[in-house]
Design an enzyme around this catalytic site. Structure first.
Site, mmCIF file in Angstrom:
data_model
loop_
_atom_site.group_PDB
_atom_site.id
_atom_site.type_symbol
_atom_site.label_atom_id
_atom_site.label_comp_id
_atom_site.label_asym_id
_atom_site.label_seq_id
_atom_site.Cartn_x
_atom_site.Cartn_y
_atom_site.Cartn_z
ATOM 1 N N GLY A 1 14.992 1.003 0.918
ATOM 2 C CA GLY A 1 13.878 1.303 0.318
ATOM 3 C C GLY A 1 13.882 0.213 -0.894
ATOM 4 N N GLU B 1 1.361 -1.529 0.402
ATOM 5 C CA GLU B 1 0.038 0.137 0.142
ATOM 6 C C GLU B 1 1.156 1.197 0.153
ATOM 7 O OE1 GLU B 1 -3.030 2.638 0.103
ATOM 8 O OE2 GLU B 1 -3.251 0.547 -0.799
ATOM 9 N N TYR C 1 12.351 1.111 -9.210
ATOM 10 C CA TYR C 1 11.583 0.175 -9.475
ATOM 11 C C TYR C 1 12.329 -0.887 -10.709
ATOM 12 C CZ TYR C 1 8.126 2.059 -6.115
ATOM 13 O OH TYR C 1 7.856 2.850 -4.708
ATOM 14 N N ASN D 1 5.765 10.335 -11.769
ATOM 15 C CA ASN D 1 7.158 9.665 -9.990
ATOM 16 C C ASN D 1 8.180 9.291 -10.440
ATOM 17 O OD1 ASN D 1 9.514 9.705 -7.424
ATOM 18 N ND2 ASN D 1 7.104 8.839 -6.001
ATOM 19 N N VAL E 1 10.133 6.864 1.849
ATOM 20 C CA VAL E 1 11.869 6.837 3.035
ATOM 21 C C VAL E 1 11.857 8.517 3.419
ATOM 22 C CG1 VAL E 1 14.439 6.382 2.918
ATOM 23 C CG2 VAL E 1 12.253 4.312 2.542
#
Length: 157
Positions: free
Chosen positions: A97, A83, A131, A124, A87
């Site tokens: 992270g 969810e 990621y 972002n 950091v």
């Protein structure tokens, strides 16, 4: 250091949720109270689980991850829906992270869960790049839908 949240972490998690909402340009949408958070994490039927990232030197919380189990009908197994991952800016670049995501991946592997999923705002770019560097792939063919507030109440009544 990554550890499981305890009840004394609720105020700092709540504060970091507010910081995350500011970062995501939506502070007015972060309406959860400490009491709601405490109940979701530690109530009679916990619905959410959490991890805390602590600074190695000071031991102070610098980040968190809140997650819950989901289920894939196609794979027939549970998964984790992340969810929130946050950091604090002063601690970014220190590996917190990645450590939080590594621990979530470890939980998935240990429990036989087949997916670790989350959403990220399309603007972002720093997070998207991070990621992708871990091997995560965007689910571009899927669109998130949401019912809240008046629309949810109307449909549910």
């Amino acid at each position: 250091m990554i550890r499981t949240v305890d009840i004394s972490d609720v105020p700092v998690i709540h504060a970091m949720i507010r910081e995350l909402a500011d970062y995501e340009r939506a502070p007015h949408e972060a309406r959860a109270t400490e009491e709601q958070l405490r109940d979701a994490l530690f109530g009679e039927h916990p619905a959410v689980f959490g991890l805390i990232a602590e600074d190695d030197a000071s031991g102070q919380p610098v980040g968190f991850a809140l997650w819950f189990r989901n289920f894939s009908t196609w794979r027939g197994t549970h998964g984790v829906y992340l969810e929130d991952l946050y950091v604090r800016p002063s601690a970014r670049g220190g590996g917190h992270g990645k450590a939080l995501l590594t621990e979530l991946a470890r939980i998935c592997v240990e429990r036989g869960y087949s997916r670790l999923e989350w959403s990220v705002l399309d603007w972002n770019e720093p997070s998207i790049g991070f990621y992708k560097s871990l091997g995560a792939v965007p689910m571009d063919e899927w669109t998130v839908f949401r019912l809240t507030d008046d629309a949810l109440a109307e449909l549910g009544s």
